[in-house]
Write a protein that holds these residues in place. Structure first.
Motif, PDB file in Angstrom:
ATOM      1  N   ASP A  50       0.391  12.656  11.879  1.00 33.70           N
ATOM      2  CA  ASP A  50       0.257  13.494  10.681  1.00 33.70           C
ATOM      3  C   ASP A  50       1.283  13.089   9.626  1.00 33.70           C
ATOM      4  OD1 ASP A  50      -1.802  14.871  11.869  1.00 33.70           O
ATOM      5  OD2 ASP A  50      -0.534  16.495  12.605  1.00 33.70           O
ATOM      6  N   PHE A  51       2.513  12.776  10.084  1.00 35.61           N
ATOM      7  CA  PHE A  51       3.578  12.446   9.139  1.00 35.61           C
ATOM      8  C   PHE A  51       3.365  11.070   8.515  1.00 35.61           C
ATOM      9  CE2 PHE A  51       7.659  10.339   8.313  1.00 35.61           C
ATOM     10  CZ  PHE A  51       8.188  11.211   7.368  1.00 35.61           C
ATOM     11  N   TYR A  52       3.182  10.069   9.361  1.00 36.19           N
ATOM     12  CA  TYR A  52       3.102   8.693   8.852  1.00 36.19           C
ATOM     13  C   TYR A  52       1.798   8.426   8.117  1.00 36.19           C
ATOM     14  CZ  TYR A  52       7.376   7.213  11.138  1.00 36.19           C
ATOM     15  OH  TYR A  52       8.682   7.065  11.499  1.00 36.19           O
ATOM     16  N   TYR A  53       0.687   8.975   8.600  1.00 40.73           N
ATOM     17  CA  TYR A  53      -0.564   8.761   7.888  1.00 40.73           C
ATOM     18  C   TYR A  53      -0.546   9.434   6.517  1.00 40.73           C
ATOM     19  CZ  TYR A  53      -2.843   6.621  11.918  1.00 40.73           C
ATOM     20  OH  TYR A  53      -3.184   5.780  12.939  1.00 40.73           O
ATOM     21  N   GLY A  54       0.243  10.507   6.415  1.00 42.74           N
ATOM     22  CA  GLY A  54       0.378  11.147   5.110  1.00 42.74           C
ATOM     23  C   GLY A  54       1.233  10.347   4.147  1.00 42.74           C
ATOM     24  N   GLU A  55       2.041   9.410   4.693  1.00 47.27           N
ATOM     25  CA  GLU A  55       2.916   8.576   3.861  1.00 47.27           C
ATOM     26  C   GLU A  55       2.393   7.152   3.700  1.00 47.27           C
ATOM     27  OE1 GLU A  55       5.638   9.731   2.305  1.00 47.27           O
ATOM     28  OE2 GLU A  55       5.096  11.709   3.060  1.00 47.27           O
ATOM     29  N   ILE A  56       1.165   6.907   4.121  1.00 47.69           N
ATOM     30  CA  ILE A  56       0.613   5.554   4.080  1.00 47.69           C
ATOM     31  C   ILE A  56       0.525   5.042   2.642  1.00 47.69           C
ATOM     32  CG2 ILE A  56      -1.584   4.304   4.293  1.00 47.69           C
ATOM     33  CD1 ILE A  56      -1.948   5.485   6.994  1.00 47.69           C
ATOM     34  N   LYS A 125      -0.170   4.847  -3.226  1.00 48.62           N
ATOM     35  CA  LYS A 125      -0.532   5.897  -2.268  1.00 48.62           C
ATOM     36  C   LYS A 125      -1.886   6.468  -2.695  1.00 48.62           C
ATOM     37  CE  LYS A 125       2.600   8.613  -0.640  1.00 48.62           C
ATOM     38  NZ  LYS A 125       3.619   9.690  -0.450  1.00 48.62           N
ATOM     39  N   LEU A 126      -2.837   6.453  -1.776  1.00 45.52           N
ATOM     40  CA  LEU A 126      -4.185   6.928  -2.077  1.00 45.52           C
ATOM     41  C   LEU A 126      -4.315   8.421  -1.786  1.00 45.52           C
ATOM     42  CD1 LEU A 126      -6.299   4.011  -0.531  1.00 45.52           C
ATOM     43  CD2 LEU A 126      -5.512   4.266  -2.880  1.00 45.52           C
ATOM     44  N   LYS A 127      -5.223   9.059  -2.502  1.00 47.47           N
ATOM     45  CA  LYS A 127      -5.498  10.471  -2.234  1.00 47.47           C
ATOM     46  C   LYS A 127      -6.058  10.650  -0.834  1.00 47.47           C
ATOM     47  CE  LYS A 127      -6.482  11.420  -7.117  1.00 47.47           C
ATOM     48  NZ  LYS A 127      -7.521  11.815  -8.106  1.00 47.47           N
ATOM     49  N   ASP A 128      -6.882   9.705  -0.407  1.00 50.24           N
ATOM     50  CA  ASP A 128      -7.453   9.702   0.943  1.00 50.24           C
ATOM     51  C   ASP A 128      -7.254   8.307   1.527  1.00 50.24           C
ATOM     52  OD1 ASP A 128      -8.831   9.949   3.278  1.00 50.24           O
ATOM     53  OD2 ASP A 128     -10.801  10.272   2.384  1.00 50.24           O
ATOM     54  N   PRO A 129      -6.334   8.159   2.512  1.00 49.25           N
ATOM     55  CA  PRO A 129      -6.088   6.835   3.089  1.00 49.25           C
ATOM     56  C   PRO A 129      -7.328   6.172   3.676  1.00 49.25           C
ATOM     57  CG  PRO A 129      -4.367   8.374   3.764  1.00 49.25           C
ATOM     58  CD  PRO A 129      -5.439   9.183   3.079  1.00 49.25           C
ATOM     59  N   GLU A 130      -8.331   6.976   4.028  1.00 45.70           N
ATOM     60  CA  GLU A 130      -9.562   6.415   4.594  1.00 45.70           C
ATOM     61  C   GLU A 130     -10.355   5.629   3.546  1.00 45.70           C
ATOM     62  OE1 GLU A 130     -10.382   6.546   7.731  1.00 45.70           O
ATOM     63  OE2 GLU A 130      -8.681   7.800   8.317  1.00 45.70           O
ATOM     64  N   GLN A 131     -10.012   5.803   2.266  1.00 46.88           N
ATOM     65  CA  GLN A 131     -10.723   5.118   1.193  1.00 46.88           C
ATOM     66  C   GLN A 131     -10.104   3.767   0.858  1.00 46.88           C
ATOM     67  OE1 GLN A 131     -13.562   6.170  -0.333  1.00 46.88           O
ATOM     68  NE2 GLN A 131     -13.611   7.856   1.150  1.00 46.88           N
ATOM     69  N   TYR A 132      -9.318   3.236   1.786  1.00 50.49           N
ATOM     70  CA  TYR A 132      -8.635   1.968   1.520  1.00 50.49           C
ATOM     71  C   TYR A 132      -9.613   0.847   1.164  1.00 50.49           C
ATOM     72  CZ  TYR A 132      -6.873  -2.642   2.683  1.00 50.49           C
ATOM     73  OH  TYR A 132      -6.579  -3.973   2.650  1.00 50.49           O
ATOM     74  N   GLU A 153      -3.223  -0.234   9.080  1.00 47.32           N
ATOM     75  CA  GLU A 153      -3.524  -1.228  10.111  1.00 47.32           C
ATOM     76  C   GLU A 153      -2.306  -1.482  10.986  1.00 47.32           C
ATOM     77  OE1 GLU A 153      -4.996  -4.700   8.232  1.00 47.32           O
ATOM     78  OE2 GLU A 153      -6.770  -3.730   7.382  1.00 47.32           O
ATOM     79  N   LEU A 154      -1.126  -1.538  10.351  1.00 47.79           N
ATOM     80  CA  LEU A 154       0.096  -1.730  11.122  1.00 47.79           C
ATOM     81  C   LEU A 154       0.404  -0.500  11.970  1.00 47.79           C
ATOM     82  CD1 LEU A 154       2.308  -3.365   8.333  1.00 47.79           C
ATOM     83  CD2 LEU A 154       0.949  -4.516  10.083  1.00 47.79           C
TER      84      LEU A 154
END
Length: 291
Positions: A50-56, A125-132, A153-154
């Motif tokens: 939750d923490f790191y994916y929010g900071e992707i 930083k994207l609003k939704d990391p899934e939209q990379y 990915e990392l």
């Protein structure tokens, strides 16, 4: 009177088979410790995700020969992209300074890299990391871009390692739980066999199975509760002495374990230890009393 008798039989049973009782408590402690550690790890990995994916961030590295016009065009494309939440620009000098901080414990490695070796970049930083992928497809066509790297990915590779550790600890806890179940069942059988004459007399005079089984089941429950307390103490000491003490530097990578999560293990381990011991004892005596 009946309650007093049952409690007295529990204490006598624990003392009569003291070596078996100690072995059962130790095995329960180790298995419950492994269970508590695996549960804490599951909770911690979820918290870290939750923490790191929010900071992707998405890193857009620029070519060495990028022109000012190309840099401005990339900057404008990022600013006008609806998928972008925030962005920062990092020069080569800033990248090198950050590199020195990250690898300050490896001076030889730092000396092998020059100030102009690291590329300038945009950190997005994207609003939704899934939209990379959608974002990368829209930006990729801009001239002057060397590479686009998604931190997710990392992180996925790192969390794959943690998930493997989770699975390993869970398997270890299951094996230890199996050993504890066998030891509980064996201890109760030995205790019941040593009192086989008393059990036979109680059955002849019409004592209920519950009244006969209660001391043996409670004996196992007491051992399970004591084992859960020892397991919790071990978890708490590891958290306070190691994770909050000598290994506190790990919090730069691993998110700290909340005290509340550790205290949550006490009722969880107590319930698991008492419940598993009671069920195992009851099933063992059900088979024994039918003989």
């Amino acid at each position: 009177m009946r309650v007093k008798y049952v409690l007295n039989e529990v204490l006598v049973g624990l003392w009569r088979n003291v070596t078996m009782s100690i072995a059962m408590i130790i095995t329960m402690s180790v298995s419950l410790f492994a269970l508590g550690a695996s549960v804490l790890m599951y909770m911690q990995v979820d918290q870290m995700k939750d923490f790191y994916y929010g900071e992707i961030q998405v890193s857009i590295f620029l070519r060495e020969d990028v022109t000012e016009a190309q840099r401005n065009a990339i900057n404008q494309a990022i600013d006008t992209n609806p998928l972008v939440k925030d962005k920062t620009y990092e020069t080569r000098a800033e990248a090198f300074k950050r590199f020195q901080v990250m690898w300050q414990d490896s001076p030889d490695f730092i000396n092998s890299v020059g100030p102009d070796s690291l590329p300038e970049s945009f950190r997005v930083k994207l609003k939704d990391p899934e939209q990379y992928k959608a974002f990368a497809d829209q930006i990729q066509g801009q001239q002057g871009i060397q590479d686009i790297v998604d931190q997710r990915e990392l992180l996925n590779k790192v969390f794959d390692i943690f998930n493997t550790i989770q699975l390993g600890s869970l398997i270890g806890a299951v094996f230890m739980a199996g050993a504890a179940l066998l030891l509980v069942g064996n201890t109760i059988q030995v205790a019941a066999y040593s009192k086989r004459r008393e059990v036979a007399v109680m059955k002849l005079v019409g004592a209920s199975n519950w009244f006969i089984q209660a001391p043996f089941v409670l004996e196992a429950v007491v051992a399970g509760l004591i084992g859960s307390i020892f397991a919790f103490i071990a978890l708490f000491l590891i958290k306070v002495v190691l994770l909050d003490g000598r290994l506190q530097a790990l919090t730069n990578v691993l998110t700290p374990i909340p005290d509340g999560n550790v205290w949550l293990m006490l009722p969880l381990l107590a319930a698991a230890g008492a419940g598993v011991s009671a069920i195992t004892g009851w099933i063992t005596l059900r088979f024994y009393l039918r003989v």
